[in-house]
Design a protein around this motif. Structure first.
Motif, PDB file in Angstrom:
ATOM      1  N   GLU A   1       0.828  -1.209   0.000  1.00 23.94           N
ATOM      2  CA  GLU A   1       0.000   0.000   0.000  1.00 23.94           C
ATOM      3  C   GLU A   1       0.863   1.260   0.000  1.00 23.94           C
ATOM      4  OE1 GLU A   1      -3.433   2.302   2.583  1.00 23.94           O
ATOM      5  OE2 GLU A   1      -2.726   0.355   3.293  1.00 23.94           O
ATOM      6  N   CYS A   8       2.388   1.771  -3.429  1.00 25.11           N
ATOM      7  CA  CYS A   8       1.362   2.226  -4.382  1.00 25.11           C
ATOM      8  C   CYS A   8       1.091   3.713  -4.190  1.00 25.11           C
ATOM      9  CB  CYS A   8       0.075   1.428  -4.213  1.00 25.11           C
ATOM     10  SG  CYS A   8       0.169  -0.237  -4.892  1.00 25.11           S
ATOM     11  N   CYS A  11       0.409   4.437  -8.052  1.00 18.13           N
ATOM     12  CA  CYS A  11       0.105   3.334  -8.962  1.00 18.13           C
ATOM     13  C   CYS A  11      -0.796   2.326  -8.266  1.00 18.13           C
ATOM     14  CB  CYS A  11       1.396   2.666  -9.439  1.00 18.13           C
ATOM     15  SG  CYS A  11       2.289   1.737  -8.169  1.00 18.13           S
ATOM     16  N   THR A  12      -1.241   1.336  -9.007  1.00 15.78           N
ATOM     17  CA  THR A  12      -2.038   0.250  -8.453  1.00 15.78           C
ATOM     18  C   THR A  12      -1.136  -0.954  -8.205  1.00 15.78           C
ATOM     19  OG1 THR A  12      -2.534  -0.731 -10.592  1.00 15.78           O
ATOM     20  CG2 THR A  12      -4.019   1.025  -9.830  1.00 15.78           C
TER      21      THR A  12
END
Length: 68
Positions: free
Chosen positions: A48, A51, A56-57
């Motif tokens: 997490e 990201c 970003c994912t």
């Protein structure tokens, strides 16, 4: 094999490994293993954080390769 693309993302964002290491606050040994794809697991908390840092994912954070 699933690989972490963190080195590519660092390069794309003009950041260093040291910068990411400081952001994650994990031990250098574990960080180095993670960055070099030598670890068997990565905490959700770290996924997490990466990201959010790279905007970003999780799909962009990892790639699937044919290597084992």
């Amino acid at each position: 094999m699933i690989k972490l693309r963190v080195l590519d993302l660092l390069k794309e964002n003009g950041k260093t490994k040291y910068w990411l290491y400081m952001q994650l606050g994990m031990s250098y040994q574990n960080f180095n293993k993670m960055v070099n794809n030598e670890t068997k697991s990565i905490r959700y908390e770290n996924i997490e954080t990466m990201c959010r840092l790279f905007n970003c994912t999780p799909n962009e954070l990892f790639e699937i390769t044919e290597e084992e």
